[in-house]
Design a protein around this motif. Structure first.
Motif, PDB file in Angstrom:
ATOM      1  N   ALA A  31       0.908  -1.135   0.120  1.00 56.49           N
ATOM      2  CA  ALA A  31      -0.049   0.064   0.095  1.00 56.49           C
ATOM      3  C   ALA A  31       1.018   1.326  -0.084  1.00 56.49           C
ATOM      4  N   VAL A  32       0.819   1.950  -1.118  1.00 59.34           N
ATOM      5  CA  VAL A  32       1.651   3.112  -1.340  1.00 59.34           C
ATOM      6  C   VAL A  32       1.152   4.358  -0.578  1.00 59.34           C
ATOM      7  N   SER A  33       1.701   4.759   0.571  1.00 57.29           N
ATOM      8  CA  SER A  33       1.073   5.703   1.506  1.00 57.29           C
ATOM      9  C   SER A  33       1.862   7.298   1.417  1.00 57.29           C
ATOM     10  N   LYS A  34       2.544   7.315   0.438  1.00 56.47           N
ATOM     11  CA  LYS A  34       3.209   8.779   0.444  1.00 56.47           C
ATOM     12  C   LYS A  34       2.046   9.691   0.192  1.00 56.47           C
ATOM     13  N   ARG A  35       1.950  10.601   1.027  1.00 55.28           N
ATOM     14  CA  ARG A  35       1.119  12.069   0.911  1.00 55.28           C
ATOM     15  C   ARG A  35      -0.096  11.438   1.520  1.00 55.28           C
ATOM     16  N   GLU A  54       6.692   3.746   1.064  1.00 52.38           N
ATOM     17  CA  GLU A  54       6.890   5.305   1.028  1.00 52.38           C
ATOM     18  C   GLU A  54       7.976   5.592   0.187  1.00 52.38           C
ATOM     19  N   ASN A  55       7.870   6.977  -0.430  1.00 57.05           N
ATOM     20  CA  ASN A  55       9.096   7.522  -1.307  1.00 57.05           C
ATOM     21  C   ASN A  55       9.919   8.337  -0.772  1.00 57.05           C
ATOM     22  N   TYR A  56       9.312   9.420   0.436  1.00 59.14           N
ATOM     23  CA  TYR A  56      10.102  10.431   0.641  1.00 59.14           C
ATOM     24  C   TYR A  56      10.655  10.177   2.013  1.00 59.14           C
ATOM     25  N   PHE A  75      10.776   1.003   0.985  1.00 61.14           N
ATOM     26  CA  PHE A  75      11.344   2.145   0.525  1.00 61.14           C
ATOM     27  C   PHE A  75      11.066   2.076  -0.943  1.00 61.14           C
ATOM     28  N   ILE A  76      10.487   3.019  -1.653  1.00 66.17           N
ATOM     29  CA  ILE A  76      10.323   2.994  -3.024  1.00 66.17           C
ATOM     30  C   ILE A  76      10.512   4.302  -3.786  1.00 66.17           C
ATOM     31  N   GLY A  77      11.376   5.139  -2.965  1.00 67.64           N
ATOM     32  CA  GLY A  77      11.545   6.332  -3.683  1.00 67.64           C
ATOM     33  C   GLY A  77      13.256   6.494  -4.280  1.00 67.64           C
ATOM     34  N   LEU A 157      13.664  -7.889  -8.553  1.00 64.84           N
ATOM     35  CA  LEU A 157      13.557  -6.715  -9.454  1.00 64.84           C
ATOM     36  C   LEU A 157      12.372  -5.807  -9.253  1.00 64.84           C
ATOM     37  N   MET A 158      12.379  -4.571  -9.432  1.00 65.33           N
ATOM     38  CA  MET A 158      11.596  -3.673  -9.222  1.00 65.33           C
ATOM     39  C   MET A 158      11.672  -2.785 -10.805  1.00 65.33           C
ATOM     40  N   THR A 159      10.159  -2.287 -11.350  1.00 66.17           N
ATOM     41  CA  THR A 159      10.419  -1.353 -12.391  1.00 66.17           C
ATOM     42  C   THR A 159       9.119  -0.578 -12.153  1.00 66.17           C
ATOM     43  N   GLY A 201       3.628  -2.606 -11.187  1.00 67.41           N
ATOM     44  CA  GLY A 201       2.218  -2.513 -11.236  1.00 67.41           C
ATOM     45  C   GLY A 201       1.590  -1.485 -10.307  1.00 67.41           C
ATOM     46  N   MET A 202       1.012  -0.653 -10.659  1.00 65.66           N
ATOM     47  CA  MET A 202       0.461   0.383  -9.832  1.00 65.66           C
ATOM     48  C   MET A 202      -1.220   0.538 -10.011  1.00 65.66           C
ATOM     49  N   SER A 203      -1.793   1.559  -9.448  1.00 65.85           N
ATOM     50  CA  SER A 203      -3.285   1.632  -9.512  1.00 65.85           C
ATOM     51  C   SER A 203      -3.616   1.366 -10.857  1.00 65.85           C
ATOM     52  N   GLY A 204      -3.051   1.936 -11.968  1.00 61.91           N
ATOM     53  CA  GLY A 204      -3.530   1.939 -13.301  1.00 61.91           C
ATOM     54  C   GLY A 204      -3.617   0.791 -14.043  1.00 61.91           C
ATOM     55  N   VAL A 217       2.680  -5.990  -5.892  1.00 62.28           N
ATOM     56  CA  VAL A 217       2.007  -4.501  -6.557  1.00 62.28           C
ATOM     57  C   VAL A 217       2.039  -3.448  -5.715  1.00 62.28           C
ATOM     58  N   ARG A 218       2.252  -2.314  -6.357  1.00 65.54           N
ATOM     59  CA  ARG A 218       2.483  -1.071  -5.427  1.00 65.54           C
ATOM     60  C   ARG A 218       1.336  -0.179  -5.905  1.00 65.54           C
ATOM     61  N   VAL A 219       0.056  -0.077  -4.888  1.00 63.79           N
ATOM     62  CA  VAL A 219      -0.968   0.420  -5.206  1.00 63.79           C
ATOM     63  C   VAL A 219      -1.250   1.824  -4.241  1.00 63.79           C
ATOM     64  N   GLY A 220      -1.435   3.015  -4.543  1.00 63.56           N
ATOM     65  CA  GLY A 220      -1.560   4.168  -3.695  1.00 63.56           C
ATOM     66  C   GLY A 220      -3.211   4.508  -4.108  1.00 63.56           C
ATOM     67  N   THR A 221      -3.041   5.302  -5.051  1.00 67.08           N
ATOM     68  CA  THR A 221      -4.430   5.745  -5.525  1.00 67.08           C
ATOM     69  C   THR A 221      -5.493   5.015  -5.182  1.00 67.08           C
ATOM     70  N   ALA A 222      -5.661   4.073  -5.882  1.00 64.77           N
ATOM     71  CA  ALA A 222      -6.897   3.165  -5.701  1.00 64.77           C
ATOM     72  C   ALA A 222      -7.245   2.812  -4.417  1.00 64.77           C
ATOM     73  N   GLU A 226      -6.967   9.941  -4.415  1.00 63.84           N
ATOM     74  CA  GLU A 226      -6.157  10.929  -5.035  1.00 63.84           C
ATOM     75  C   GLU A 226      -5.331  11.675  -4.028  1.00 63.84           C
ATOM     76  N   ARG A 227      -4.084  12.022  -4.139  1.00 68.15           N
ATOM     77  CA  ARG A 227      -3.126  12.464  -3.233  1.00 68.15           C
ATOM     78  C   ARG A 227      -3.294  13.766  -3.335  1.00 68.15           C
ATOM     79  N   ILE A 228      -3.288  14.475  -2.237  1.00 69.84           N
ATOM     80  CA  ILE A 228      -3.009  15.837  -2.098  1.00 69.84           C
ATOM     81  C   ILE A 228      -1.850  16.560  -2.066  1.00 69.84           C
TER      82      ILE A 228
HETATM   83  C1  LIG Z   1       3.500   6.560  -6.033  1.00 78.59           C
HETATM   84  C2  LIG Z   1       4.065   5.221  -6.621  1.00 78.59           C
HETATM   85  C3  LIG Z   1       3.110   4.221  -6.593  1.00 78.59           C
HETATM   86  C4  LIG Z   1       1.598   4.225  -6.447  1.00 78.59           C
HETATM   87  O1  LIG Z   1       1.065   4.848  -7.477  1.00 78.59           O
HETATM   88  P1  LIG Z   1      -0.439   5.016  -7.857  1.00 78.59           P
HETATM   89  O2  LIG Z   1      -0.692   5.323  -9.147  1.00 78.59           O
HETATM   90  O3  LIG Z   1      -0.878   5.896  -6.841  1.00 78.59           O
HETATM   91  O4  LIG Z   1      -0.980   3.677  -7.246  1.00 78.59           O
HETATM   92  C5  LIG Z   1       3.919   2.986  -6.904  1.00 78.59           C
HETATM   93  N1  LIG Z   1       5.261   3.140  -7.334  1.00 78.59           N
HETATM   94  C6  LIG Z   1       5.896   3.807  -6.939  1.00 78.59           C
HETATM   95  C7  LIG Z   1       7.550   3.853  -7.329  1.00 78.59           C
HETATM   96  C8  LIG Z   1       5.280   5.239  -6.814  1.00 78.59           C
HETATM   97  O5  LIG Z   1       6.235   6.197  -6.660  1.00 78.59           O
END
Ligand SMILES: *Cc1c(COP(=O)(O)O)cnc(C)c1O
Length: 229
Positions: A31-35, A54-56, A75-77, A157-159, A201-204, A217-222, A226-228
């Motif tokens: 669960a991507v919880s940045k912002r 988290e990215n930051y 850590f994904i940033g 690996l990550m992409t 893979g992300m939300s989209g 899978v790294r999913v934030g927005t879904a 939406e992040r503010i």
């Molecule tokens: C923000 C982010 C995500 C999540 O993106 P969403 O489109 O919000 O799901 C996944 N991976 C990385 C590296 C990101 O920076």
């Protein structure tokens, strides 16, 4: 809201795995919880989500100590040398290693903190100029160097492909990462070559990433909306 979204995402992960003939339990949601504020993260924890990304560094260092639970933090940033020590303290898995210098630093801090850190190599599959990541061609050399010079466990690996409004366009990038991982696993270069981690893979586009072999899978927005900024 978060609980409903989480249920939907977990159902989608399950359905995509079944569609691809894969075991749904081989896929983990980060669960991507940045912002995202601490209260929302805590709600996700209470709904059963235990793995977060988290990215930051600055933001994460304020939030992580405030969230309670037996959690795993990824850590994904982008990694800066002067933040590695703190990143090692706060996180369990670092997904964005793309150069030997950073790997050596992670290793030395992990050893002095007696912390077992697992890493993924971020691969710039598309070769975009502005994206971090090691090139597919250089990945084998980097993993060999890390294995030789450090005690870090390279688990996969990550992409992060370029953004497309049509998620099908991400598929070739995911496929390329999977083929690269398969090739490196054949050469026994990962910590566990039978269970190589593929973070993509992300939300989209996470259903497509799962069809192509994603295990994270790294999913934030879904999940959080939406992040503010
Ligand atoms: C923000 C982010 C995500 C999540 O993106 P969403 O489109 O919000 O799901 C996944 N991976 C990385 C590296 C990101 O920076």
């Amino acid at each position: 809201m978060i609980q409903t979204n989480l249920t939907t995402i977990l159902q989608t992960i399950h359905a995509s795995a079944v569609k691809a003939g894969r075991n749904p339990s081989s896929i983990q949601l980060v669960a991507v919880s940045k912002r995202v504020p601490v209260e929302s993260i805590q709600l996700a924890v209470e709904s059963g989500q235990l793995c977060f990304g988290e990215n930051y560094f600055q933001e994460a260092s304020e939030k992580i100590p405030q969230v309670s639970g037996d959690l795993s933090w990824h850590f994904i940033g982008h990694l800066q040398s002067n933040k590695v020590k703190e990143v090692v303290t706060l996180f369990d898995i670092i997904e964005t290693v793309d150069r030997i210098k950073i790997a050596r630093l992670i290793d030395s801090h992990a050893q002095s903190q007696r912390k077992n850190i697992q890493i993924l190599l971020q691969v710039n599959v598309g070769g975009e100029q502005q994206t971090s990541g090691v090139s597919p061609e250089q990945t084998e050399a980097l993993i060999r160097e890390i294995n030789k010079e450090t005690q870090l466990q390279v688990i996969g690996l990550m992409t992060l492909p370029p953004y497309f409004s049509d998620p099908e366009k991400s598929r070739p990038f995911f496929k390329k990462l999977r083929l690269l991982a398969t090739e490196l696993a054949k050469k026994q270069l990962f910590a566990d070559n039978k269970n190589v981690v593929l973070s993509m893979g992300m939300s989209g586009d996470y259903p497509i990433a799962i069809e192509e072999g994603a295990t994270l899978v790294r999913v934030g927005t879904a999940l959080f909306g939406e992040r503010i900024y």
